[in-house]
Write an enzyme that holds these catalytic residues in place. Sequence first.
Site, PDB file in Angstrom:
ATOM      1  N   GLU A   1       0.815  -1.214   0.000  1.00  0.00           N
ATOM      2  CA  GLU A   1       0.000   0.000   0.000  1.00  0.00           C
ATOM      3  C   GLU A   1       0.855   1.273   0.000  1.00  0.00           C
ATOM      4  O   GLU A   1       0.589   2.200  -0.745  1.00  0.00           O
ATOM      5  CB  GLU A   1      -0.907  -0.038   1.243  1.00  0.00           C
ATOM      6  CG  GLU A   1      -1.840   1.133   1.385  1.00  0.00           C
ATOM      7  CD  GLU A   1      -3.080   1.012   0.515  1.00  0.00           C
ATOM      8  OE1 GLU A   1      -3.150   0.044  -0.266  1.00  0.00           O
ATOM      9  OE2 GLU A   1      -3.956   1.884   0.613  1.00  0.00           O
ATOM     10  N   ASP A   2       1.884   1.293   0.837  1.00  0.00           N
ATOM     11  CA  ASP A   2       2.605   2.551   1.062  1.00  0.00           C
ATOM     12  C   ASP A   2       3.941   2.673   0.342  1.00  0.00           C
ATOM     13  O   ASP A   2       4.497   3.770   0.264  1.00  0.00           O
ATOM     14  CB  ASP A   2       2.853   2.765   2.567  1.00  0.00           C
ATOM     15  CG  ASP A   2       1.554   3.034   3.315  1.00  0.00           C
ATOM     16  OD1 ASP A   2       0.543   3.291   2.643  1.00  0.00           O
ATOM     17  OD2 ASP A   2       1.554   2.967   4.553  1.00  0.00           O
TER      18      ASP A   2
END
Length: 725
Positions: A76-77
């Site tokens: 996600e990051d």
Amino acid sequence: MYTIDDLNQSLAAYLPEDQRSKIHAAYEFGAQAHEGQTRLNGEPYITHPLQVASILAEMRMDADSIAAAILHDVIEDTGTAKEDLAKLFGQDVADLVDGVSKITQISFDTREEAQAEYFRKMLLAMSQDLRVILIKLADRLHNMRTIEYLKVKKRHRIARETLDIYAPIAQRLGMHQTRLELEELGFAALHPLRHGVLQKVMRKYSGNRKDIIQKIDQMLRDRLDERGVKYRIEGREKNLYSLYKKMKEKQLSFQEVYDVYGFRIIVDSIDTCYRTLGIVHNTLKPIPAKFKDYIAIPKENGYQSLHTALFSTYGVPVEIQIRTEEMHRLAEAGIAAHWLYKTKDSDHGSYNHQRARGWLSNLIEIQQQTVDSGEFLDNMRVDLFPDEVYVFTPKGKILALPRGATPVDFAYAVHSDVGNRCVAARIDRSLTALSTPLKNGSTVEIITAPSASPNPAWLNFVVTSRARSHIRHFLKHLNRDKGIELGARMLEGALAQLPVNKKLADIDDARKIGLVKEYGLESFDDVLEQVGVGNRIPQLVAKHLTDEIGVIEAPKSRHQFAFHKSIARWIGLNRSKPAPLAIKGTEGLVVSYARCCRPIPGDPIRGFVTKGKGIVIHTDSCPNVADYKKHPEQEIRVEWDEAIDAQFQVDIKIEAVEQRGVLAKTAAAISEAEANIVNVDMGDADRRYAVSYFTIEVQDRVHLAQVMRRLKALKEVHKISRRKG
Ligand code: MN
């Protein structure tokens, strides 16, 4: 600041060296991926995944779960690909991280309780491996522990989501401790003032009541000691959030909710639980109807205990829970109890293990119990809601649909108009076929067009009865409209054939209404529809409308059919009541024979109600029959009568040697076979044979066969065939 060394210490308590080194590799990868990112409190980002991992380590989770926890934000990051994780740490870790990422991407933002329930189910359904949910819960728990760094608005949203979604999921998984902490933190973040006030009041109260609690506690201990029971007693901390909820929902004062003393007695066996219950009931008088046996009948989430309430001598009730150590562990840790137990003596634990698995099986409704303890992890990969799929509308509303549902089902679930007008669908922003089965967590957008209408082919793939019935309803109406339109045209045609030569518009309403009543229908449209779909013969209706009960001039061939039952009923032959229809007129039915195939008795035939032509008879093999496929409602079942005394025209093609006198010979042969020649056409001669086309009149197929046999007998005739279509 929490570091990998801190984590390593907890891991060393239960994981072997090789597994810890894998976790360490995950840490190094994660630390590098998150390099340069910081949390709002200023610490390096990696401290967050490390602490999430530490929560799972407290639950004694397996190495893959710990590694996935450390890596839970890298997809996600940091844009790390799932495939890379699979290569480095194995498919399981990659799947876990991917599962957590998918859940993280979804944010819940509504206050409807029904929506919250769908959302919880969606999250559970999306995490096909329950470890995904455990990692997500740990992630949320750590975020809640550090929520003070968020801005107010986001803090409230996260806290609301925690209370509405994650705490209930923890409860559902039997994770009492996790649930309590999520609720405590969520309540404090969402309603800091109310939380503060309640906390203060509670401290004061528990201080005041300490004496009484101690007295009851001592009384219970004395009686249990007397009877030689081994036990431990816990006072029960009141959960602020549940206190608050109770006060709010039941409109009770703090005192009313709080003024209950709670004790928990933990003993060594189920047998002792019931013995203890007896002792307790002998000590203080039980309150009727408050006793609950959750040992015999566990709660949905697997929870087991005996619950009872007693009148205390101090004017307030005493609530008591009685359970075994093992039940206690399951009640506190729920699904995570499995890993907790693993660190204990494993021989002794095998019963617990089975209990944990049984509990899980119960939870996920797995019918067949797996016996091999190694299958426990496989059991974590489950379809919690095999019958349902949860998807989002573009506005974020969740819909629950049956598994296998398609965008069309979705469209009808939104609104019947959306269903009726849908032309395409976007799933997660990409155009997708309307027949694509939906997946959990997808956002579905339906593209509509005002002129669009349901497609009958949708019936092949829709799974909801709602969609099915709407499509059917629409098609039925569509057919009705078409039927009415066609019926009106047919009736106009029939009226035009009558000597009075009237138009439908010339006929007054009273007569129309009279006819509607006579037919037992509800509107004149019904009459038109029945004509249009072939349930009534237009000529008869026309005559009824004009009172012209006479015989219509029938077309050339006036032949009788043995009609199918429905036709008989239609013309009034089969009516039990006196038939309102004019039987006299039935012989005036307009029946014609298609010129394309010229059916004769003995041929398999099909009848079609055709506008302006009445019933047209085709042979079964006529290529034009295919045209009616689109309008099956126009077909009427027809059969040849047994005794037909009439002549039918049929076309035959004769190829014969080109030679003087052959035509005369052929014509003579036909006449000898007692068939009339209606017409002869000479076709182009091919190199060797002259081709001629005869239209002749025969009685039936047998008669035609005789004609052809005669012709074949001529030595000049090379080939004879019947022409159809
Ligand atoms: Mn996180």
